[in-house]
Design a protein around this motif. Structure first.
Motif, PDB file in Angstrom:
ATOM      1  N   LEU A  19      -0.513   4.492   7.499  1.00  0.00           N
ATOM      2  CA  LEU A  19      -0.781   4.616   6.070  1.00  0.00           C
ATOM      3  C   LEU A  19      -1.628   3.448   5.575  1.00  0.00           C
ATOM      4  CD1 LEU A  19       2.556   5.950   4.516  1.00  0.00           C
ATOM      5  CD2 LEU A  19       0.412   7.162   4.820  1.00  0.00           C
ATOM      6  N   ALA A  20      -1.349   2.272   6.131  1.00  0.00           N
ATOM      7  CA  ALA A  20      -2.136   1.088   5.751  1.00  0.00           C
ATOM      8  C   ALA A  20      -3.602   1.304   6.103  1.00  0.00           C
ATOM      9  CB  ALA A  20      -1.600  -0.144   6.466  1.00  0.00           C
TER      10      ALA A  20
ATOM     11  N   PHE B 132       8.825   4.940  15.246  1.00  0.00           N
ATOM     12  CA  PHE B 132       7.841   5.797  14.583  1.00  0.00           C
ATOM     13  C   PHE B 132       7.587   5.332  13.149  1.00  0.00           C
ATOM     14  CE2 PHE B 132       7.225   9.463  11.733  1.00  0.00           C
ATOM     15  CZ  PHE B 132       5.934   9.802  12.112  1.00  0.00           C
ATOM     16  N   ALA B 133       8.659   4.845  12.479  1.00  0.00           N
ATOM     17  CA  ALA B 133       8.512   4.405  11.090  1.00  0.00           C
ATOM     18  C   ALA B 133       7.487   3.279  10.985  1.00  0.00           C
ATOM     19  CB  ALA B 133       9.855   3.957  10.540  1.00  0.00           C
ATOM     20  N   SER B 134       7.552   2.348  11.928  1.00  0.00           N
ATOM     21  CA  SER B 134       6.612   1.226  11.942  1.00  0.00           C
ATOM     22  C   SER B 134       5.188   1.726  12.189  1.00  0.00           C
ATOM     23  CB  SER B 134       7.026   0.229  13.027  1.00  0.00           C
ATOM     24  OG  SER B 134       6.132  -0.817  13.098  1.00  0.00           O
TER      25      SER B 134
ATOM     26  N   MET C 285      14.004   4.338   7.666  1.00  0.00           N
ATOM     27  CA  MET C 285      13.711   4.908   8.986  1.00  0.00           C
ATOM     28  C   MET C 285      13.668   3.820  10.061  1.00  0.00           C
ATOM     29  SD  MET C 285      10.949   7.782   7.840  1.00  0.00           S
ATOM     30  CE  MET C 285      10.316   8.151   9.451  1.00  0.00           C
ATOM     31  N   MET C 286      13.181   2.639   9.682  1.00  0.00           N
ATOM     32  CA  MET C 286      13.174   1.527  10.645  1.00  0.00           C
ATOM     33  C   MET C 286      14.601   1.085  10.952  1.00  0.00           C
ATOM     34  SD  MET C 286      10.008  -0.899   9.667  1.00  0.00           S
ATOM     35  CE  MET C 286       8.678  -0.202   8.740  1.00  0.00           C
TER      36      MET C 286
ATOM     37  N   MET D 233      12.971   4.890  14.506  1.00  0.00           N
ATOM     38  CA  MET D 233      12.790   3.491  14.119  1.00  0.00           C
ATOM     39  C   MET D 233      11.380   3.016  14.466  1.00  0.00           C
ATOM     40  SD  MET D 233      16.399   1.621  14.990  1.00  0.00           S
ATOM     41  CE  MET D 233      17.085   2.660  16.253  1.00  0.00           C
TER      42      MET D 233
ATOM     43  N   GLY E 100      17.127  -1.487  14.327  1.00  0.00           N
ATOM     44  CA  GLY E 100      16.027  -1.551  15.286  1.00  0.00           C
ATOM     45  C   GLY E 100      15.543  -2.971  15.526  1.00  0.00           C
TER      46      GLY E 100
ATOM     47  N   TRP F 148       0.825  -1.215   0.000  1.00  0.00           N
ATOM     48  CA  TRP F 148       0.000   0.000   0.000  1.00  0.00           C
ATOM     49  C   TRP F 148       0.862   1.270   0.000  1.00  0.00           C
ATOM     50  CZ3 TRP F 148       0.217  -3.546   4.020  1.00  0.00           C
ATOM     51  CH2 TRP F 148       0.888  -3.136   5.160  1.00  0.00           C
TER      52      TRP F 148
ATOM     53  N   LEU G 258      13.970  -6.821   8.151  1.00  0.00           N
ATOM     54  CA  LEU G 258      14.058  -5.907   9.282  1.00  0.00           C
ATOM     55  C   LEU G 258      14.942  -6.441  10.402  1.00  0.00           C
ATOM     56  CD1 LEU G 258      10.328  -4.773   9.426  1.00  0.00           C
ATOM     57  CD2 LEU G 258      12.280  -3.423   8.677  1.00  0.00           C
TER      58      LEU G 258
ATOM     59  N   TRP H 165       4.109   4.714  11.432  1.00  0.00           N
ATOM     60  CA  TRP H 165       3.738   5.458  10.225  1.00  0.00           C
ATOM     61  C   TRP H 165       3.226   4.505   9.133  1.00  0.00           C
ATOM     62  CZ3 TRP H 165       7.122   6.043   5.614  1.00  0.00           C
ATOM     63  CH2 TRP H 165       6.603   6.954   4.683  1.00  0.00           C
ATOM     64  N   VAL H 166       3.926   3.375   8.962  1.00  0.00           N
ATOM     65  CA  VAL H 166       3.525   2.388   7.951  1.00  0.00           C
ATOM     66  C   VAL H 166       2.131   1.840   8.279  1.00  0.00           C
ATOM     67  CG1 VAL H 166       4.030   0.093   7.034  1.00  0.00           C
ATOM     68  CG2 VAL H 166       5.870   1.745   7.284  1.00  0.00           C
TER      69      VAL H 166
END
Lengths: 308, 407
Positions: free
Chosen positions: B11-12, B3-5, A99-100, B1, B245, A87, B240, B7-8
């Motif tokens: 968005l989903a 926050f990125a998860s 970023m991760m 790190m 992270g 998505w 990952l 954020w994803v």
């Protein structure tokens, strides 16, 4: 360009590795050096220990014996699956994974542009992954791995399911990554790709490293002064005939196609024809050609199976 | 790190509009249905259907039937026929409870069977209990002379009352009955009902707001947590794992997103309760409510992530979370209030997150609730969140480590 931070030309070294799981040892006395600016192919039949090799190299499976000299943080993985968020757009995927990995958003944006450029995905950077073709998905899969600016990129079956054109683009991407200074380890069964891009081929069999040579060196080492003779039979040989063909050194390349290695001096292929006639098999087509990596690998694996 | 998860995940949720709708509109819609059904079934808006056949047709029975028809918790229909006809009506479900008035209500016990026969269906025992209770209340409040007359008849039969005394009392009853301004006999006013906090009748929906939130927090968190399995199978987790992270950041990021999503769900459902159902809204309790909402969402998120992380396949995780959510919701009081359950099940209910979520929300929104009750629920929810998160992180790392499968 996303230049890897190299302290030395050796990006990873495994010495005397023994590794495995609770009840069995998979890798035995394995020693390998992987260098920067080098594409190394890891080949071997199923169960040979390729996944264990990768796990030891990436630090997710500690070896029972031996040393692994590399920083798992310098390694990035391109999984066989399309390990992307469908998505998100191609660029958003690059940014999210970066970023991760602890990279700032600003830096991730810069790197994403470079990685997508390097993988020839700049034109589709704002498209959602779910809307991309298989070839683009594979390349975005690689671009995401490049975001960490790795010293060693491990690619698992990077050309699986791609057509010839898409495969060629992925091969070009691999060569570009190598030129950029990164070491590349590809785990694949696609000998066509290996012949085109690999500087070295590591062949694993039953947890042991049986060959570590450049593709042409491996072909020369296994085939020597012999060349393959391909026989296309009119019918599928019966079980008894197949056994006889195997005894005569034949390798099945399909149901009715068999390959025999014969000395270059054996111009008439007299003995081979005689054996086929005696077995009562009818040949539709005979082709004599130069050996390739797939021939060398098949012969090597047959020899390994026989010795085992 | 981390926050990125998050954020994803965000968005989903935003890009899948149907999922977004299901996450935030469905809880509110179902809350309205639940609140309407259950607050009616257990509250004062109950409307039981009672079929009445008056075979006696005396002055007292007609007064009784009129009083029954005036009772707001009952929908009384007058039927004709006999006992068998009424039994048939009850069995067919035409009425919830049947009532056959066989004789005058003042008939003495030694003159025959009880004047009122109540016919119940085995599947609706609660309805019978309610109708009998309401009938006795009506007798006491609206026809006290009949109730007293029956007692006096017993006393008279024992010889403890003389005929002239009986006549005096009968006249007194008649006078009392004729005096409409009188408040009736004192025993008719023996009971007065008062709410603990002077709550309006709409406040019963606040229980269901907490109960529905408890279910949907778990359902929505389970749905979101399934991405853990999807990422494991798509190779994202392996990728990952090699990052700085690792899975800890990924799981923590998901936890934060699911927690935020849960708080938003709680806001929507309670907003419907406060402003749609006009339940009492106390500004002074908002802070308590917010802390409860955060802790309840955290507990649900961590539990869902923990269960999914333990599972090996999506199918396994879907079955496990669905079974878990339905089980704890049933036992924990999200479907039926726990006070209606057998005592042993009420005790078992304390082992479910729903019971604590409901207690925490109830105590948070009601002024004057004992602070110990809130703190206890908060502590339990906090512990569930912490333990769930530890399990989720541990198993996510473990499962990803053993899911490597290069060709």
């Amino acid at each position: 360009m996303l230049e890897p931070i190299l302290k030395t030309s050796v990006v990873a070294e495994m010495r005397g590795i023994y590794a495995g799981y609770v009840d069995r040892t998979v890798l035995s006395n394995l020693s390998v050096i992987l260098q920067a600016k080098e594409v190394v192919a890891l080949a071997g039949p199923n169960g040979a220990g390729k996944s264990t090799f990768v796990r030891v190299l990436t630090g997710t499976l500690p070896p029972r014996e031996g040393d692994v000299a590399c920083d798992p943080g310098d390694i990035a993985l391109v999984p066989q699956e399309i390990a992307l968020y469908p998505w998100l757009t191609a660029k958003e995927n690059c940014i999210a994974f970066a970023m991760m990995d602890g990279i700032s958003r600003r830096e991730a944006c810069v790197r994403a542009n470079v990685a997508l450029e390097m993988t020839e995905c700049a034109t589709i950077s704002s498209k959602k992954v779910s809307s991309l073709s298989g070839g683009y998905r594979r390349r975005v899969n690689i671009a995401v791995a490049l975001m960490a600016a790795p010293n060693l990129l491990i690619m698992d079956e990077p050309t699986a399911g791609l057509d010839a054109d898409a495969k060629r683009v992925v091969q070009d991407v691999m060569l570009r990554i190598r030129e950029n200074g990164c070491g590349v380890l590809i785990v694949t069964h696609d000998f066509d790709v290996i012949e085109h891009v690999a500087d070295r081929v590591l062949v694993l069999s039953d947890g042991k490293l049986v060959q570590d040579l450049p593709p042409e060196g491996l072909i020369a080492s296994v085939c020597g002064n012999r060349r393959p003779v391909e026989l296309q039979f009119t019918d599928v040989p019966e079980e008894g005939h197949s056994r006889a063909l195997l005894m005569a050194g034949g390798i099945p390349y399909g149901a009715s196609r068999w390959v025999f290695l014969r000395e270059r001096s054996d111009g008439e292929l007299g003995a081979l024809r005689e054996m086929v006639d005696r077995a009562g098999l009818r040949v539709a087509e005979t082709r004599v050609r130069e050996p390739n990596l797939a021939d060398a690998y098949s012969i090597l694996m047959k020899a390994e199976a026989r010795s085992a | 790190m981390i926050f990125a998860s998050t954020w994803v995940m965000a968005l989903a949720a935003i890009r899948d509009r149907m999922a977004l709708l299901m996450t935030f509109v469905l809880p509110a819609a179902l809350f309205i249905v639940f609140a309407a059904i259950f607050s009616g079934a257990t509250g004062r808006d109950l409307k039981l259907r009672v079929g009445v056949i008056d075979l006696a047709r005396t002055e007292s029975t007609q007064r009784f039937v009129s009083a029954m028809r005036a009772e707001p918790s009952l929908r009384v229909t007058l039927n004709t026929g006999d006992e068998a006809a009424m039994t048939s009506n009850v069995r067919r479900g035409t009425v919830d409870v049947g009532m056959v008035i066989r004789a005058d209500l003042s008939q003495r016990p030694d003159q025959g069977p009880p004047p009122i026969l109540v016919i119940e269906d085995a599947t609706r025992p609660l309805a019978t209990a309610i109708v009998i209770g309401q009938s006795q209340r009506i007798l006491n409040e609206k026809l006290p002379n009949i109730a007293l007359a029956r007692i006096l008849a017993d006393v008279e039969a024992s010889g403890a009352i003389a005929a002239d005394e009986r006549e005096f009392l009968d006249n007194a009853f008649k006078k009392q009955e004729a005096d409409k301004s009188s408040s009736g006999f004192s025993f008719a006013r023996i009971i007065e009902a008062r709410s603990t906090d002077g709550a309006t009748k709409h406040d019963s929906v606040l229980y269901y707001a907490g109960a529905v939130v408890a279910v949907f927090l778990l359902f929505a968190a389970s749905h979101g947590a399934l991405t853990l399995i999807d990422e494991r199978h798509s190779g994202i987790s392996q990728r990952l794992t090699l990052g700085k992270g690792g899975m800890t950041s990924v799981v923590t990021g998901k936890f934060i997103f699911l927690m935020a999503q849960g708080v938003l769900q709680s806001i929507i459902v309670f907003a419907v309760a406060w402003f749609g159902f006009k339940a009492t809204f106390e500004v002074s309790r908002v802070a308590f409510w917010l802390v409860t909402s955060i802790l309840a969402s955290a507990a649900a998120a961590a539990l869902a992530l923990g269960i999914v992380a333990v599972c090996k396949s999506r199918r396994q995780a879907e079955s496990a979370t669905t079974f878990f959510v339905l089980l704890v919701s049933a036992i924990g009081g999200s479907m039926v209030p726990r006070y209606l359950m057998p005592p042993w099940m009420q005790e078992v209910g304390w082992f479910t997150p729903n019971a604590w979520v409901i207690q925490a929300f109830e105590a948070s929104v009601r002024p004057g609730s004992p602070s110990g009750m809130i703190v206890q629920a908060w502590a339990v929810l906090g512990c569930i969140a912490f333990a769930g998160l530890i399990v989720a992180v541990y198993f996510s790392i473990r499962r990803t480590r053993y899911s490597w499968a290069p060709a």
